[in-house]
Motif scaffolding. Structure first.
Motif, PDB file in Angstrom:
ATOM      1  N   HIS A 234      43.139  16.421  97.996  1.00 36.63           N
ATOM      2  CA  HIS A 234      43.256  15.004  97.696  1.00 36.63           C
ATOM      3  C   HIS A 234      44.021  14.172  98.757  1.00 36.63           C
TER       4      HIS A 234
ATOM      5  N   ARG B 239      53.582   4.834  93.857  1.00 31.40           N
ATOM      6  CA  ARG B 239      52.106   4.516  93.669  1.00 31.40           C
ATOM      7  C   ARG B 239      51.485   3.400  94.201  1.00 31.40           C
TER       8      ARG B 239
ATOM      9  N   ARG C  69      46.620   5.648  95.027  1.00 31.90           N
ATOM     10  CA  ARG C  69      47.114   6.782  95.870  1.00 31.90           C
ATOM     11  C   ARG C  69      48.662   7.070  95.621  1.00 31.90           C
TER      12      ARG C  69
ATOM     13  N   LEU D  93      48.137  10.905  99.203  1.00 27.09           N
ATOM     14  CA  LEU D  93      47.033  11.643  98.191  1.00 27.09           C
ATOM     15  C   LEU D  93      46.338  10.699  97.467  1.00 27.09           C
TER      16      LEU D  93
ATOM     17  N   ARG E  77      44.250   9.933  94.713  1.00 27.33           N
ATOM     18  CA  ARG E  77      44.205  10.444  93.299  1.00 27.33           C
ATOM     19  C   ARG E  77      42.898  10.170  92.533  1.00 27.33           C
TER      20      ARG E  77
ATOM     21  N   HIS F 134      44.522  12.072  87.218  1.00 32.02           N
ATOM     22  CA  HIS F 134      44.614  12.780  88.413  1.00 32.02           C
ATOM     23  C   HIS F 134      46.186  12.971  88.926  1.00 32.02           C
ATOM     24  N   GLU F 135      46.860  11.670  88.517  1.00 33.91           N
ATOM     25  CA  GLU F 135      48.272  11.466  88.885  1.00 33.91           C
ATOM     26  C   GLU F 135      49.077  12.734  88.389  1.00 33.91           C
TER      27      GLU F 135
ATOM     28  N   LEU G 115      48.188  16.183  89.894  1.00 31.87           N
ATOM     29  CA  LEU G 115      48.950  16.150  91.480  1.00 31.87           C
ATOM     30  C   LEU G 115      50.418  16.052  91.563  1.00 31.87           C
TER      31      LEU G 115
END
Length: 166
Positions: free
Chosen positions: A38, A98, A106, A133, A135, A140-141, A144
């Motif tokens: 990522h 974030r 991201r 990253l 995401r 997906h956060e 991750l």
């Protein structure tokens, strides 16, 4: 018969801790591969752990993508298409910000010097104090951040010695 059982029990006791360490190291490498994927525009999603220090990502348009453990908490990913990236998790502070929207965003992780280094196909490495990253989607956060937390806890703080190189 009794001697054979004693030897078998001793062999099982000696093998179990090593297997447990190997499983933990493989899981740590898999978590690092997920985070590193990522951090670069890597589309490959199939992960094959080759050893505790090396894994292969495939299934995308990226060609051969290799994830390598450099030491107990530093990992790199290299792609023939986009160069590479190295993250030293011991240099991350564990906080994050974030950026973006729920659909596309991201995660930016803060660190100290050389927490993240871009490894270009030609030229010198470019290092920074932040890891970004991509995401993709909001779902997906959590995965991750769980991977980053696992790497900070298991990959760095739990191991004081560098990984043995083959």
């Amino acid at each position: 018969m009794r001697t054979v059982l004693v030897h078998l029990s001793l062999a099982l006791c000696l093998a179990s801790p090593a297997e447990a360490v190997s499983r933990r190291d493989s899981r740590t490498l898999a978590q690092a591969a997920y985070v590193l994927r990522h951090a670069l525009p890597i589309t490959s999603t199939r992960l094959k752990v080759l050893s505790a220090d090396r894994a292969l990502l495939s299934g995308g348009d990226d060609g051969a993508v290799i994830v390598t453990r450099i030491n107990h908490c530093s990992y790199s990913i290299m792609s023939n298409r986009v160069g590479g990236y190295r993250i030293n998790f011991s240099r991350l502070y564990g906080t994050f910000e974030r950026e973006g929207t729920a659909q596309d965003g991201r995660i930016v992780l803060a660190g100290s010097s050389e927490a993240a280094c871009a490894l270009p196909l030609d030229g010198a490495d470019r290092c920074a104090t932040t890891v970004t990253l991509n995401r993709g989607a909001l779902q997906h956060e959590a995965a991750l951040l769980a991977s980053v937390t696992y790497l900070l806890d298991q990959g760095c703080r739990a191991s004081a010695e560098p990984a043995e190189r083959p």
